[in-house]
Motif scaffolding. Structure first.
Motif, mmCIF file in Angstrom:
data_model
loop_
_atom_site.group_PDB
_atom_site.id
_atom_site.type_symbol
_atom_site.label_atom_id
_atom_site.label_comp_id
_atom_site.label_asym_id
_atom_site.label_seq_id
_atom_site.Cartn_x
_atom_site.Cartn_y
_atom_site.Cartn_z
ATOM 1 N N ALA A 132 0.846 -1.295 -0.212
ATOM 2 C CA ALA A 132 -0.013 -0.120 -0.041
ATOM 3 C C ALA A 132 0.764 1.455 0.031
ATOM 4 O O ALA A 132 0.419 2.261 -0.409
ATOM 5 C CB ALA A 132 -0.879 -0.042 1.173
ATOM 6 N N GLY A 133 2.126 1.110 0.470
ATOM 7 C CA GLY A 133 2.838 2.377 0.368
ATOM 8 C C GLY A 133 3.742 2.615 -0.970
ATOM 9 O O GLY A 133 4.320 3.644 -1.054
ATOM 10 N N ARG A 134 3.551 1.566 -1.903
ATOM 11 C CA ARG A 134 4.481 1.834 -2.979
ATOM 12 C C ARG A 134 4.381 2.968 -3.655
ATOM 13 O O ARG A 134 3.130 3.760 -4.290
ATOM 14 C CB ARG A 134 4.239 0.465 -4.134
ATOM 15 N N LYS A 135 5.604 3.753 -4.141
ATOM 16 C CA LYS A 135 5.488 5.034 -4.925
ATOM 17 C C LYS A 135 6.086 4.707 -6.175
ATOM 18 O O LYS A 135 5.964 5.677 -7.201
ATOM 19 C CB LYS A 135 6.339 6.066 -4.090
ATOM 20 N N VAL A 136 6.863 3.809 -6.127
ATOM 21 C CA VAL A 136 7.800 3.211 -7.513
ATOM 22 C C VAL A 136 7.482 1.955 -7.728
ATOM 23 O O VAL A 136 7.070 1.061 -6.723
ATOM 24 C CB VAL A 136 9.380 3.452 -7.445
ATOM 25 N N ASP A 137 7.785 1.714 -9.230
ATOM 26 C CA ASP A 137 7.284 0.359 -9.580
ATOM 27 C C ASP A 137 8.611 -0.907 -9.116
ATOM 28 O O ASP A 137 9.372 -0.924 -10.095
ATOM 29 C CB ASP A 137 6.906 0.142 -11.029
ATOM 30 N N ILE A 138 8.316 -1.521 -7.975
ATOM 31 C CA ILE A 138 9.417 -2.377 -7.875
ATOM 32 C C ILE A 138 8.616 -3.474 -6.800
ATOM 33 O O ILE A 138 7.741 -3.273 -6.193
ATOM 34 C CB ILE A 138 10.390 -1.827 -6.866
ATOM 35 N N LYS A 139 9.075 -4.819 -7.204
ATOM 36 C CA LYS A 139 8.779 -5.850 -6.252
ATOM 37 C C LYS A 139 9.212 -6.605 -5.635
ATOM 38 O O LYS A 139 10.689 -6.836 -6.333
ATOM 39 C CB LYS A 139 7.577 -6.603 -7.107
ATOM 40 N N ALA A 140 9.260 -7.288 -4.198
ATOM 41 C CA ALA A 140 10.262 -8.013 -3.851
ATOM 42 C C ALA A 140 10.319 -9.488 -4.625
ATOM 43 O O ALA A 140 9.086 -10.109 -4.682
ATOM 44 C CB ALA A 140 9.834 -8.089 -2.523
ATOM 45 N N ASP A 141 11.656 -9.855 -4.695
ATOM 46 C CA ASP A 141 11.453 -11.429 -5.269
ATOM 47 C C ASP A 141 11.249 -12.413 -4.215
ATOM 48 O O ASP A 141 10.841 -13.428 -4.413
ATOM 49 C CB ASP A 141 12.765 -11.853 -5.928
ATOM 50 N N TYR A 142 11.526 -12.165 -3.034
ATOM 51 C CA TYR A 142 11.227 -13.129 -1.959
ATOM 52 C C TYR A 142 10.822 -12.187 -0.583
ATOM 53 O O TYR A 142 11.439 -11.116 -0.540
ATOM 54 C CB TYR A 142 12.594 -13.741 -1.260
ATOM 55 N N PHE A 143 9.823 -12.549 -0.013
ATOM 56 C CA PHE A 143 9.235 -11.832 1.165
ATOM 57 C C PHE A 143 8.767 -12.633 2.112
ATOM 58 O O PHE A 143 8.052 -13.880 1.721
ATOM 59 C CB PHE A 143 8.509 -10.694 0.887
ATOM 60 N N CYS A 144 8.750 -12.522 3.369
ATOM 61 C CA CYS A 144 8.140 -13.514 4.300
ATOM 62 C C CYS A 144 6.544 -12.876 4.692
ATOM 63 O O CYS A 144 5.762 -13.986 4.725
ATOM 64 C CB CYS A 144 8.905 -13.203 5.648
ATOM 65 N N PHE A 145 6.524 -11.721 4.838
ATOM 66 C CA PHE A 145 4.995 -11.343 5.206
ATOM 67 C C PHE A 145 4.718 -9.847 4.423
ATOM 68 O O PHE A 145 5.689 -9.251 4.289
ATOM 69 C CB PHE A 145 4.809 -10.960 6.826
ATOM 70 N N THR A 146 3.330 -9.988 4.335
ATOM 71 C CA THR A 146 2.731 -8.649 3.776
ATOM 72 C C THR A 146 2.163 -7.914 4.989
ATOM 73 O O THR A 146 1.462 -8.594 5.652
ATOM 74 C CB THR A 146 1.691 -8.835 2.634
ATOM 75 N N VAL A 147 2.404 -6.396 5.100
ATOM 76 C CA VAL A 147 1.636 -5.926 6.358
ATOM 77 C C VAL A 147 0.975 -4.687 5.657
ATOM 78 O O VAL A 147 1.118 -4.392 4.657
ATOM 79 C CB VAL A 147 2.895 -5.474 7.072
ATOM 80 N N PRO A 148 -0.064 -4.440 6.630
ATOM 81 C CA PRO A 148 -1.128 -3.236 6.095
ATOM 82 C C PRO A 148 -0.253 -2.025 6.410
ATOM 83 O O PRO A 148 0.951 -2.018 6.853
ATOM 84 C CB PRO A 148 -1.927 -3.506 7.102
ATOM 85 N N GLU A 149 -0.882 -0.977 5.693
ATOM 86 C CA GLU A 149 -0.226 0.114 5.972
ATOM 87 C C GLU A 149 -0.383 1.010 7.484
ATOM 88 O O GLU A 149 -0.902 2.047 7.673
ATOM 89 C CB GLU A 149 -0.840 1.441 4.851
#
Ligand code: IMP
Ligand code: MG
Length: 182
Positions: A132-149
């Motif tokens: 939800a915080g994203r300002k530029v187009d980038i994604k994590a290849d690996y992540f453990c958890f998604t967190v809310p804003e």
């Protein structure tokens, strides 16, 4: 320190299991390779130490300090390298290890720099993803958890340099930072 905490979002046991699974994925994906795993200090330090011990490969360790934040809870949009790598990344497989991807500005900047320096591959491993915080187009290849804003602390993440040593990932009581920001 738990008197400043509103809610424990992710408990230490859950973190530990997720970090081990991520380590297994990296072990599998980089079989036969010797990636440089770059710890983005200070926030990623605890995640990094746990993650690397779950990766069964001859990894190289290196460290960077970048700042984009100040003491507040929103990104300034500027990224500055305050401590650079020791290793030459040209022709190497680089994994940037970060605590959280929020606006994405920090990792967008660092990924670009690694490519400019000639890294053969650049991937991002983050403990937390806050889409939800994203300002530029980038994604994590690996992540453990998604967190809310929400602003989170613990397991390396700070608010004004505090709470990094909390073993769980927590949400602070709003009054803790409300008094310092307008
Ligand atoms: P980005 O450049 O906006 O993606 O921000 C990345 C950096 O901001 C992280 O490395 C953290 O240091 C900091 N950050 C972003 N969100 C949080 C949070 O919820 N808690 C603590 N630090 C955060
Ligand atoms: Mg920080």
């Amino acid at each position: 320190m738990y008197q400043d905490i509103q809610e424990v979002l992710i408990r230490r046991e859950e973190i530990s299991n997720a970090v081990k699974m991520l380590g297994d994925m990296i072990t599998h994906d980089y079989k036969g390779k010797e990636p440089i795993m770059v710890c983005i200090l200070k926030g990623a330090s605890i995640f990094y130490a746990d993650l690397l011990r779950s990766v069964d490969l001859p990894v190289h360790m290196d460290f960077m300090i970048v700042s984009s934040y100040g003491n507040g809870t929103t990104s300034s949009g500027n990224v500055r390298i305050r401590r650079d790598l020791d290793e030459d990344v040209a022709g190497r497989d680089v994994i940037l290890v970060e605590d959280i991807v929020d606006s994405g500005v920090t990792l967008f900047f660092l990924s670009r720099i690694m490519k400019e320096r000639g890294a053969s591959t650049v991937k991002i491993a983050t403990l937390l993803d806050k889409p939800a915080g994203r300002k530029v187009d980038i994604k994590a290849d690996y992540f453990c958890f998604t967190v809310p804003e929400e602003f989170v602390v613990g397991y390396g993440l700070d608010y004004a340099e505090k709470y990094r040593n909390l073993p769980d990932i927590c949400v602070l009581k709003p009054e803790i930072y409300a008094s310092k920001e307008s």
